[in-house]
Write a protein that holds these residues in place. Structure first.
Motif, PDB file in Angstrom:
ATOM      1  N   MET A  20       9.918   1.581   5.653  1.00  0.00           N
ATOM      2  CA  MET A  20       8.965   1.182   6.682  1.00  0.00           C
ATOM      3  C   MET A  20       8.918  -0.340   6.775  1.00  0.00           C
ATOM      4  N   HIS A  21       8.881  -0.858   7.986  1.00  0.00           N
ATOM      5  CA  HIS A  21       8.831  -2.302   8.151  1.00  0.00           C
ATOM      6  C   HIS A  21       8.011  -2.651   9.390  1.00  0.00           C
ATOM      7  N   ALA A  25       6.385   8.825   4.366  1.00  0.00           N
ATOM      8  CA  ALA A  25       6.220   7.429   4.718  1.00  0.00           C
ATOM      9  C   ALA A  25       5.156   6.736   3.889  1.00  0.00           C
ATOM     10  N   LEU A  26       4.055   7.435   3.585  1.00  0.00           N
ATOM     11  CA  LEU A  26       2.939   6.855   2.854  1.00  0.00           C
ATOM     12  C   LEU A  26       2.552   7.770   1.698  1.00  0.00           C
ATOM     13  N   CYS A  53      -2.208   3.053  -1.798  1.00  0.00           N
ATOM     14  CA  CYS A  53      -1.288   3.667  -0.840  1.00  0.00           C
ATOM     15  C   CYS A  53      -0.062   2.775  -0.706  1.00  0.00           C
ATOM     16  N   VAL A  54       1.094   3.366  -0.966  1.00  0.00           N
ATOM     17  CA  VAL A  54       2.352   2.629  -0.869  1.00  0.00           C
ATOM     18  C   VAL A  54       3.169   3.171   0.291  1.00  0.00           C
ATOM     19  N   TYR A 107      -9.461  11.417   1.723  1.00  0.00           N
ATOM     20  CA  TYR A 107      -9.183  10.077   2.219  1.00  0.00           C
ATOM     21  C   TYR A 107      -7.700   9.965   2.574  1.00  0.00           C
ATOM     22  N   TYR A 108      -7.457   9.440   3.765  1.00  0.00           N
ATOM     23  CA  TYR A 108      -6.097   9.314   4.282  1.00  0.00           C
ATOM     24  C   TYR A 108      -5.748   7.843   4.496  1.00  0.00           C
ATOM     25  N   CYS A 109      -4.549   7.500   4.078  1.00  0.00           N
ATOM     26  CA  CYS A 109      -4.009   6.168   4.336  1.00  0.00           C
ATOM     27  C   CYS A 109      -3.317   6.173   5.698  1.00  0.00           C
ATOM     28  N   ASN A 110      -3.422   5.071   6.383  1.00  0.00           N
ATOM     29  CA  ASN A 110      -2.794   4.921   7.698  1.00  0.00           C
ATOM     30  C   ASN A 110      -2.081   3.580   7.773  1.00  0.00           C
ATOM     31  N   ALA A 111      -0.925   3.585   8.415  1.00  0.00           N
ATOM     32  CA  ALA A 111      -0.195   2.340   8.640  1.00  0.00           C
ATOM     33  C   ALA A 111       0.490   2.407   9.989  1.00  0.00           C
TER      34      ALA A 111
END
Length: 120
Positions: free
Chosen positions: A28-29, A3-4, A22-23, A93-97
């Motif tokens: 994902m929407h 997802a990320l 981070c893409v 480092y972690y991306c979160n969405a």
């Protein structure tokens, strides 16, 4: 299905700069908040910076004035510009969405993590 996807970590000397990207997946929407978290061995994951869809930013006290979070909603992308790096910024480092993939419910998604190492 990932997802990320994060990129931009690495090794830098104290006082240097790095930019993390981070893409989110094209699937994902309805993405609300996006953010960056970090974790070191033996410690809990901690919030570094978050940004709402409307652009409201929140930073950990330890990075205020040094890190800047930004996002491009049209590209489902979030960035973290890190300046004046310190050895204590060393972490994964972690991306979160917070969003939806396909027809699923809203939930938090995490990237795989990118290592940032700051040498003294």
């Amino acid at each position: 299905q990932v997802a990320l996807v994060e990129s931009g970590g690495g090794l830098v000397q104290a006082g240097g700069s790095l930019r993390l990207s981070c893409v989110a997946s094209q699937y994902m929407h309805s993405i609300n908040d996006m953010g960056w978290y970090r974790q070191t061995p033996g410690k809990q994951r901690e919030m570094v910076a978050t940004i709402t869809r409307g652009g409201t930013r929140n930073y950990a006290d330890s990075v205020k004035g040094r890190f800047t979070i930004s996002r491009l909603n049209a590209k489902n992308t979030v960035y973290l510009q890190m300046e004046s790096l310190k050895p204590e910024d060393t972490a994964v480092y972690y991306c979160n969405a917070n969003g939806r993939v396909g027809g699923t419910s809203m939930r938090d998604y995490w990237g795989q993590g990118t290592q940032v190492t700051v040498s003294s």
